[in-house]
Scaffold this motif. Structure first.
Motif, short mmCIF file in Angstrom:
data_model
loop_
_atom_site.label_atom_id
_atom_site.label_comp_id
_atom_site.label_asym_id
_atom_site.label_seq_id
_atom_site.Cartn_x
_atom_site.Cartn_y
_atom_site.Cartn_z
N TYR A 1 -8.44 -8.88 7.89
CA TYR A 1 -7.03 -9.25 7.98
C TYR A 1 -6.48 -8.96 9.38
O TYR A 1 -6.78 -7.92 9.96
N ASP A 2 -5.66 -9.87 9.87
CA ASP A 2 -5.01 -9.65 11.16
C ASP A 2 -4.08 -8.45 11.07
O ASP A 2 -3.46 -8.20 10.06
N GLU A 3 -4.02 -7.72 12.14
CA GLU A 3 -3.11 -6.59 12.27
C GLU A 3 -3.40 -5.46 11.29
O GLU A 3 -2.56 -4.61 11.05
N TYR A 4 -4.57 -5.42 10.67
CA TYR A 4 -4.92 -4.34 9.76
C TYR A 4 -5.33 -3.12 10.57
O TYR A 4 -6.19 -3.20 11.43
N THR A 5 -4.70 -2.00 10.28
CA THR A 5 -4.96 -0.79 11.06
C THR A 5 -5.83 0.22 10.32
O THR A 5 -6.09 1.29 10.83
N GLY A 6 -6.30 -0.12 9.14
CA GLY A 6 -7.18 0.78 8.39
C GLY A 6 -6.42 1.65 7.42
O GLY A 6 -5.20 1.66 7.38
N GLY A 7 -7.20 2.37 6.61
CA GLY A 7 -6.60 3.32 5.69
C GLY A 7 -6.19 2.74 4.35
O GLY A 7 -5.50 3.39 3.58
N TRP B 1 0.84 -1.20 0.00
CA TRP B 1 0.00 0.00 0.00
C TRP B 1 0.88 1.25 0.00
O TRP B 1 0.60 2.22 -0.71
N GLN B 2 1.93 1.27 0.78
CA GLN B 2 2.83 2.43 0.82
C GLN B 2 3.49 2.64 -0.55
O GLN B 2 3.69 3.77 -0.98
N HIS B 3 3.83 1.54 -1.22
CA HIS B 3 4.41 1.64 -2.56
C HIS B 3 3.41 2.28 -3.52
O HIS B 3 3.76 3.15 -4.31
N PHE B 4 2.14 1.86 -3.44
CA PHE B 4 1.09 2.45 -4.27
C PHE B 4 0.99 3.95 -4.00
O PHE B 4 0.97 4.77 -4.93
N ALA B 5 0.91 4.32 -2.74
CA ALA B 5 0.77 5.73 -2.39
C ALA B 5 1.97 6.55 -2.85
O ALA B 5 1.83 7.69 -3.30
#
Length: 138
Positions: free
Chosen positions: A114-120, A79-83
């Protein structure tokens, strides 16, 4: 009306593609053209570009430092790579743009699976995938 209110050529092209798609039957599974044009009219060009990028974003690609594909799970690194691939001006207000896109019904936040998913993190809705060819490329 929407075409008369904008000077953005990319939006005008999107409106035309929606109308042509509706006339030719290529958008038969999508909402009515009036609703799609109304949604695009309220979004900025940057938000439409983000929607297109998100629809084309391959979640099964490896993260920049991963040796194997991550699969359907959206890893934080991917996700960070996409952003990071988005223009700087868009990244500064990315949450704002994503929330507006979510309200439009073109994307949805990934929740609770998903486990450990913090949103966003977001994914395209089926409607966005149906109209992807109508959206400007940037």
């Amino acid at each position: 009306e929407a075409a008369g209110r904008t000077k953005e050529a990319t939006k005008l092209q999107a409106y035309a593609r929606i109308l042509v798609g509706a006339a030719t039957g290529n958008l038969s599974d999508a909402p009515e053209p009036e609703a799609l044009i109304a949604v695009l009219a309220e979004l900025s060009v940057e938000e439409v570009v983000i929607a297109r990028a998100l629809a084309l974003f391959k979640r099964d690609q490896p993260a920049p430092d991963a040796a194997v594909p991550i699969g359907r799970v959206v890893d934080e690194r991917v996700w960070q790579h996409f952003a990071h691939e988005l223009p700087e001006a868009v990244r500064r207000n990315l949450t704002f743009h994503l929330k507006r896109l979510e309200r439009s019904g073109l994307i949805a936040e990934i929740t609770g699976a998903y486990d450990e998913y913090t949103g966003g993190q977001y994914e395209p809705t089926p409607t966005l995938l149906r109209i992807i060819d109508c959206l400007p490329t940037g």
